[in-house]
Design a protein around this motif. Structure first.
Motif: not given
Length: 250
Positions: A188-203, A210-220
């Motif tokens: 299983a692969v468990a993504p966090g916040f990734i830049n997609t349509d599904m997260t498009g409405e999030l702030n 909240l993310v130590p890396a200080n960014r959303f991930g990319e689908p790639e």
């Protein structure tokens, strides 16, 4: 002497028309020799765009529409595909299709609960159960389930989604032990916040704090991990849940 039939091996990606699913289709086209079966439910235009990207990446692919949550529709579509590909074998299964219907549990409608469970959890069963016998006979296969940080830690407002993904995580671990001797891995692969349509409405500006890396991930980035798990290089990894979330749950 009868010539041995040449079997063509395929990779199936459910929910492959957009977002993470699309990125996975394209990455598999780049990294492997598998023709890609792009599953989608309703958005044929987006699926065709994915197919175009797969071909531009040097791969080949085809569309296979069905609703993963509908058992008879899944069986009919996969049987029909097999009839048209007599020497075809789906060797890699990426269970990516999923939906969210967020809301506080006390106000959650039964249909919002059922739709999310049926897509993520029953979708995993409907597709994988239908194809697993051929993998067992073949004595090789890769099953990769897209889950979520929500399935590991639970996310308020996503009790349905957390329940569905948590169940798939447990199913991943159990199934992995059942079929490991046949050289079939289940991860299983468990993504966090990734830049997609599904997260498009999030702030994103607020949430990335909240993310130590200080960014959303990319689908790639998710797709590279899935592609590795789909390869022969990952043969000794099974029953694992691999987080890809910038450190939000570590």
């Amino acid at each position: 002497m009868k010539e041995k039939e040449v079997i063509t091996k395929y990779a199936l990606v459910t929910g492959g028309s957009r977002g993470i699913g699309r990125a996975i289709c394209v990455q598999l086209a780049k990294d492997s020799d598998y023709p890609i079966i792009i599953n989608y439910n309703s958005n044929k235009e987006a699926a065709l765009e994915t197919l175009k990207l797969v071909e531009e990446a040097g791969g080949t692919g085809e569309l296979l529409p069905f609703n993963v949550s509908n058992l008879s529709e899944v069986a009919q579509a996969l049987d029909s595909w097999q009839d048209h590909h007599e020497n075809g074998l789906i060797e890699v299964i990426v269970n990516n299709a999923g939906i969210t219907k967020d809301g506080l549990f006390m106000w959650m409608k039964p249909e919002d609960w059922n739709d999310v469970i049926n897509t993520s959890l029953n979708g995993f069963f409907n597709v994988t159960n239908h194809l697993i016998q051929k993998l067992l006979v073949n004595k090789y296969g890769r099953i990769i389930n897209l889950v979520s940080v929500s399935g590991l830690k639970g996310t308020p407002g996503q009790t349905n989604y957390s329940a569905a993904k948590g169940a798939v995580i447990s199913a991943t671990k159990a199934l992995a032990q059942e079929i490991a001797k046949r050289n079939i891995t289940v991860n299983a692969v468990a993504p966090g916040f990734i830049n997609t349509d599904m997260t498009g409405e999030l702030n994103e500006k607020e949430l990335k704090k909240l993310v130590p890396a200080n960014r959303f991930g990319e689908p790639e980035e998710v797709a590279h991990l899935v592609s590795f798990l789909a390869s022969k290089k990952s043969a000794y990894i099974t029953g694992e849940v691999i987080n890809i979330n910038g450190g939000i749950y570590s």
